[in-house]
Scaffold this active site. Sequence first.
Site, PDB file in Angstrom:
ATOM      1  N   CYS A 113      56.267  12.003  23.633  1.00 49.83           N
ATOM      2  CA  CYS A 113      57.258  11.632  24.636  1.00 49.83           C
ATOM      3  C   CYS A 113      58.628  12.092  24.166  1.00 49.83           C
ATOM      4  O   CYS A 113      58.795  12.481  23.018  1.00 49.83           O
ATOM      5  CB  CYS A 113      57.253  10.132  24.903  1.00 49.83           C
ATOM      6  SG  CYS A 113      58.096   9.722  26.456  1.00 49.83           S
ATOM      7  N   CYS A 115      61.653  10.229  25.012  1.00 51.21           N
ATOM      8  CA  CYS A 115      62.721   9.229  25.138  1.00 51.21           C
ATOM      9  C   CYS A 115      63.357   8.843  23.804  1.00 51.21           C
ATOM     10  O   CYS A 115      64.519   8.463  23.760  1.00 51.21           O
ATOM     11  CB  CYS A 115      62.229   7.998  25.884  1.00 51.21           C
ATOM     12  SG  CYS A 115      60.825   7.190  25.121  1.00 51.21           S
ATOM     13  N   CYS A 123      62.780  10.118  29.466  1.00 49.00           N
ATOM     14  CA  CYS A 123      61.581  10.747  28.913  1.00 49.00           C
ATOM     15  C   CYS A 123      61.500  12.247  29.190  1.00 49.00           C
ATOM     16  O   CYS A 123      60.454  12.865  28.969  1.00 49.00           O
ATOM     17  CB  CYS A 123      60.334  10.040  29.419  1.00 49.00           C
ATOM     18  SG  CYS A 123      60.299   8.289  28.958  1.00 49.00           S
ATOM     19  N   LYS A 188      50.516   3.928  33.319  1.00 46.59           N
ATOM     20  CA  LYS A 188      51.589   3.270  32.570  1.00 46.59           C
ATOM     21  C   LYS A 188      52.640   2.771  33.555  1.00 46.59           C
ATOM     22  O   LYS A 188      53.178   3.544  34.348  1.00 46.59           O
ATOM     23  CB  LYS A 188      52.210   4.254  31.574  1.00 46.59           C
ATOM     24  CG  LYS A 188      53.421   3.690  30.851  1.00 46.59           C
ATOM     25  CD  LYS A 188      53.935   4.629  29.786  1.00 46.59           C
ATOM     26  CE  LYS A 188      55.202   4.071  29.153  1.00 46.59           C
ATOM     27  NZ  LYS A 188      55.699   4.930  28.081  1.00 46.59           N
ATOM     28  N   ARG A 210      63.232   3.661  34.351  1.00 47.50           N
ATOM     29  CA  ARG A 210      62.152   4.648  34.353  1.00 47.50           C
ATOM     30  C   ARG A 210      61.289   4.577  35.616  1.00 47.50           C
ATOM     31  O   ARG A 210      60.175   5.068  35.646  1.00 47.50           O
ATOM     32  CB  ARG A 210      61.254   4.424  33.133  1.00 47.50           C
ATOM     33  CG  ARG A 210      61.966   4.485  31.790  1.00 47.50           C
ATOM     34  CD  ARG A 210      61.010   4.912  30.706  1.00 47.50           C
ATOM     35  NE  ARG A 210      61.426   4.561  29.358  1.00 47.50           N
ATOM     36  CZ  ARG A 210      62.464   5.070  28.713  1.00 47.50           C
ATOM     37  NH1 ARG A 210      63.256   5.944  29.306  1.00 47.50           N
ATOM     38  NH2 ARG A 210      62.733   4.695  27.471  1.00 47.50           N
ATOM     39  N   GLU A 226      45.952   7.943  39.377  1.00 46.91           N
ATOM     40  CA  GLU A 226      46.552   8.501  38.164  1.00 46.91           C
ATOM     41  C   GLU A 226      45.470   8.810  37.128  1.00 46.91           C
ATOM     42  O   GLU A 226      45.465   9.872  36.498  1.00 46.91           O
ATOM     43  CB  GLU A 226      47.561   7.507  37.545  1.00 46.91           C
ATOM     44  CG  GLU A 226      48.912   7.458  38.238  1.00 46.91           C
ATOM     45  CD  GLU A 226      49.812   8.628  37.831  1.00 46.91           C
ATOM     46  OE1 GLU A 226      49.335   9.533  37.131  1.00 46.91           O
ATOM     47  OE2 GLU A 226      50.984   8.635  38.225  1.00 46.91           O
ATOM     48  N   LYS A 241      48.425   0.459  30.482  1.00 44.78           N
ATOM     49  CA  LYS A 241      49.510  -0.110  29.699  1.00 44.78           C
ATOM     50  C   LYS A 241      50.545  -0.735  30.615  1.00 44.78           C
ATOM     51  O   LYS A 241      50.946  -0.082  31.579  1.00 44.78           O
ATOM     52  CB  LYS A 241      50.157   1.016  28.879  1.00 44.78           C
ATOM     53  CG  LYS A 241      51.361   0.618  28.087  1.00 44.78           C
ATOM     54  CD  LYS A 241      52.026   1.824  27.511  1.00 44.78           C
ATOM     55  CE  LYS A 241      53.307   1.362  26.859  1.00 44.78           C
ATOM     56  NZ  LYS A 241      54.130   2.453  26.412  1.00 44.78           N
ATOM     57  N   SER A 267      54.775  -4.245  23.112  1.00 46.32           N
ATOM     58  CA  SER A 267      55.706  -5.019  22.298  1.00 46.32           C
ATOM     59  C   SER A 267      56.027  -6.389  22.904  1.00 46.32           C
ATOM     60  O   SER A 267      56.028  -7.398  22.196  1.00 46.32           O
ATOM     61  CB  SER A 267      56.987  -4.219  22.102  1.00 46.32           C
ATOM     62  OG  SER A 267      57.566  -3.865  23.348  1.00 46.32           O
ATOM     63  N   TYR A 306      50.019  -4.437  17.934  1.00 47.93           N
ATOM     64  CA  TYR A 306      50.804  -4.735  16.744  1.00 47.93           C
ATOM     65  C   TYR A 306      50.120  -5.801  15.892  1.00 47.93           C
ATOM     66  O   TYR A 306      50.552  -6.079  14.786  1.00 47.93           O
ATOM     67  CB  TYR A 306      52.219  -5.169  17.162  1.00 47.93           C
ATOM     68  CG  TYR A 306      52.904  -4.082  17.963  1.00 47.93           C
ATOM     69  CD1 TYR A 306      53.504  -3.002  17.325  1.00 47.93           C
ATOM     70  CD2 TYR A 306      52.891  -4.096  19.365  1.00 47.93           C
ATOM     71  CE1 TYR A 306      54.091  -1.976  18.051  1.00 47.93           C
ATOM     72  CE2 TYR A 306      53.473  -3.076  20.098  1.00 47.93           C
ATOM     73  CZ  TYR A 306      54.066  -2.023  19.435  1.00 47.93           C
ATOM     74  OH  TYR A 306      54.635  -0.994  20.149  1.00 47.93           O
TER      75      TYR A 306
HETATM   76  C1  PBG Z   1      57.632   5.949  25.220  1.00 48.09           C
HETATM   77  C2  PBG Z   1      56.864   4.704  25.044  1.00 48.09           C
HETATM   78  C3  PBG Z   1      57.218   3.376  25.349  1.00 48.09           C
HETATM   79  C4  PBG Z   1      56.189   2.568  24.863  1.00 48.09           C
HETATM   80  C5  PBG Z   1      55.239   3.418  24.323  1.00 48.09           C
HETATM   81  N1  PBG Z   1      55.663   4.733  24.454  1.00 48.09           N
HETATM   82  C6  PBG Z   1      58.432   2.816  25.938  1.00 48.09           C
HETATM   83  C7  PBG Z   1      58.842   3.138  27.303  1.00 48.09           C
HETATM   84  O1  PBG Z   1      58.138   3.774  28.078  1.00 48.09           O
HETATM   85  O2  PBG Z   1      59.956   2.733  27.612  1.00 48.09           O
HETATM   86  C8  PBG Z   1      56.133   1.065  24.898  1.00 48.09           C
HETATM   87  C9  PBG Z   1      55.331   0.421  23.823  1.00 48.09           C
HETATM   88  C10 PBG Z   1      55.582  -1.020  23.611  1.00 48.09           C
HETATM   89  O3  PBG Z   1      56.328  -1.685  24.349  1.00 48.09           O
HETATM   90  O4  PBG Z   1      54.993  -1.559  22.664  1.00 48.09           O
HETATM   91  N2  PBG Z   1      57.766   6.444  26.485  1.00 48.09           N
END
Ligand code: PBG
Length: 316
Positions: A113, A115, A123, A188, A210, A226, A241, A267, A306
Amino acid sequence: MRRLRGSEPMRRLVRETQLDPAGFVLPLFVVPGEGVRRAIGAMPGNYQLSIDELVKECLEARSLGLGGVILFGIPESKDEMASGAYADDGIVQRAVRAIKREVPGLLVITDVCNCEYTSHGHCGKIVAGDVDNDATLEWLAATAVSHARAGADIVAPSDMMDGRVAAIRRALDAAGFPMTPILSYAAKFASVFYGPFREAAESAPKFGDRRSYQMDPANAREAMREIELDIEEGADIVMVKPAMPYLDLIRMARDRFDVPVAAYQVSGEFSMLVAACERGWLERPRAVLESLTAIRRAGASIILTYFAKEAARLLS
Ligand code: PBG
């Protein structure tokens, strides 16, 4: 029904869903420098790691029998062109080489990615105030090839541009990496649950959000489209995700498609559980294992989490 619930041996005998550390992937954040192990405030127990510290973490991941690690890089400097993302001596490329040298046998996935590498935090390439799809594909393809060249076992695009799987597949094949699989972040969502990650990866967008490229949380059928498109374009593994708020989509994907399905316990999901445990509101070992069991039961055979190391220890 209670006859089969009376004791742990009995419950174990009839348990339908098993957790296995081989299905867990640990996300790691790599930064420049040496001896760096910087705590991430909103994600207790997670760190920004320099390559030497990252290697230690990977040795532990291997000895716990994890399925692998996924790497996110924070470059020395960011620019409009995300040059750090596809540089052959970029932070992730150097990290992969170090892990391959010092932790053989550990599966290394790289997040593909832009970003973390753009000065604006989006991104891809900004044209007329929005991310330009096709210009961004070139950066993604170059990044994936540079990761494969460094030794990445799997590349995982997370940008949500249209056509990126096809572009990456074509570029990998042309560069002599026909055997490098693509794990696509296929469905995603533009989720609030990525908040803590953006602190960890220093990747919050400087303007806007985004939502012009990540999915609307309300859409399930669109998620299936998708995934279908990504498989057609050559994705080897597809991912949903976040995970816990989207268990219905993990199940739909599992029922419809015969490729491995991954899910990312992101996260915010991690941080919510940890915060409640820290307050004494939830019992941590059970919260960790129940959340992962639910994601597995919904149909994900691979879980990015995690909690990977902690869960592996709890299961041993
Ligand atoms: C990058 C990306 C993100 C995450 C994984 N790859 C952040 C986003 O899209 O803003 C999020 C992972 C997480 O929150 O643990 N594009």
